[in-house]
Design a protein around this motif. Structure first.
Motif, PDB file in Angstrom:
ATOM      1  N   GLY A 204      41.701  49.236  43.424  1.00 16.97           N
ATOM      2  CA  GLY A 204      42.724  48.308  44.096  1.00 16.97           C
ATOM      3  C   GLY A 204      43.876  48.836  44.678  1.00 16.97           C
ATOM      4  O   GLY A 204      44.142  48.607  45.750  1.00 16.97           O
TER       5      GLY A 204
ATOM      6  N   ASP B 163      38.648  44.453  45.880  1.00 16.44           N
ATOM      7  CA  ASP B 163      39.946  44.361  45.157  1.00 16.44           C
ATOM      8  C   ASP B 163      40.185  42.705  44.840  1.00 16.44           C
ATOM      9  O   ASP B 163      40.463  42.545  43.530  1.00 16.44           O
TER      10      ASP B 163
ATOM     11  N   GLN C 279      39.001  45.951  50.453  1.00 18.99           N
ATOM     12  CA  GLN C 279      39.921  45.053  50.168  1.00 18.99           C
ATOM     13  C   GLN C 279      39.260  43.662  49.467  1.00 18.99           C
ATOM     14  O   GLN C 279      39.690  43.190  48.504  1.00 18.99           O
TER      15      GLN C 279
ATOM     16  N   THR D 142      42.639  40.727  41.198  1.00 20.98           N
ATOM     17  CA  THR D 142      43.319  42.308  41.921  1.00 20.98           C
ATOM     18  C   THR D 142      43.874  43.181  40.665  1.00 20.98           C
ATOM     19  O   THR D 142      43.680  43.080  39.601  1.00 20.98           O
ATOM     20  N   ALA D 143      44.220  44.310  41.503  1.00 18.56           N
ATOM     21  CA  ALA D 143      44.879  45.314  40.657  1.00 18.56           C
ATOM     22  C   ALA D 143      45.722  44.901  39.584  1.00 18.56           C
ATOM     23  O   ALA D 143      45.935  45.436  38.396  1.00 18.56           O
TER      24      ALA D 143
END
Length: 284
Positions: A232, A268, A265, A273-274
């Motif tokens: 991500g 991710d 994206q 998400t990250a």
């Protein structure tokens, strides 16, 4: 753990790359039939990650990712056709739920596999138009995301980011400004170098996660979170630098760049998400 790919694994990667290049102009159904016939769905974790990197590089439109890394680890088998799974407890943003032949549902009572036609799945629009994502109406659900699902998304994102890097390098090597190629400017070199480092970092962590899964290492859950977080973070840097290096051309629908930026994206955003996985590492 041995991080160096052996000759068979390098050969697999070359074979996958060549095969995907040959069939990518065919219909989604033909591509899917080819991948199934070649037995790629049956690959062990590390080999599967190598395959997913190449499919991510080509923005693969087939249900391979969901079938191999969402359905299979939950159901304990491959589906009859294509498959996906609902395992985050919500039934929202389920990859390929609108076209899967079988869906594995994680419920408080265990795993239940149902035909896709028996579920109500509403496809929702996401930034990647080639990605099938749907909301699923199902009964009581439980949450327990398989490590392989996170690792598969990370590998796909790594492949997409690598494609963005390759496209950016090809562009700056031939685009001229002030009588010089863009690639000769130091600022451009720095951005390209940062992209390369981010891709390699995410790739190494993804391979580590796959190896941990293959060896049933007790660190496999942490490794999967690390891989997803690194992928991500990689896509955010590659997204920003890739668009900057292409300039206005990177925003156009005619440019291939936008396809791979969207795929990276989307990977991710799916399953956290990250930042979400960085937080998960604190309690893993």
């Amino acid at each position: 753990m041995e991080f160096e790919l052996d000759e068979e694994q390098r050969m697999l990667r070359r074979t996958v790359r060549e095969t995907v290049a040959k069939v990518r102009t065919r219909s989604e159904e033909r591509q899917w039939e080819t991948y199934r016939a070649l037995g790629w769905l049956e690959a062990p974790p590390l080999e599967l990650v190598l395959i997913l990197e190449e499919l991510g590089y080509a923005a693969d439109p087939t249900p391979f990712l969901a079938t191999a890394t969402w359905f299979a680890p939950l159901a304990g088998r491959l589906p009859e056709g294509s498959g996906t799974a609902v395992f985050d407890g919500t039934g929202r943003y389920v990859l390929d739920a609108d076209r899967a032949d079988e869906v594995a549902l994680l419920t408080p009572d265990g795993v239940t596999v149902v035909p896709g036609a028996h579920l109500t799945a509403r496809r929702v629009e996401v930034l990647d138009p080639h990605l099938h994502v749907a909301h699923v109406d199902a009964g009581p659900l439980a949450a327990a995301v398989p490590d392989l699902a996170l690792t598969g998304l990370a590998a796909t994102a790594v492949g997409a980011c690598r494609r963005v890097l390759d496209l950016s390098l090809a562009h700056v090597k031939q685009r001229t400004q002030f009588g010089r190629t863009l690639g000769s400017f130091q600022a451009v070199k720095h951005k390209a170098a940062d992209m390369h480092v981010a891709v390699e970092r995410a790739r190494v962590l993804t391979h580590f996660a796959a190896l941990a899964l293959a060896e049933q290492d007790p660190r496999r859950t942490r490794a999967a979170h690390m891989a997803k977080a690194a992928a991500g973070e990689c896509q955010r840097l590659v997204f920003r630098h890739g668009l900057q290096l292409f300039g206005a051309m990177g925003f156009t629908w005619e440019n291939e760049l936008q396809l791979h930026l969207k795929r990276a994206q989307a990977c991710d955003l799916l399953l956290g998400t990250a930042s979400a996985h960085r937080k998960a590492l604190l309690s893993a």
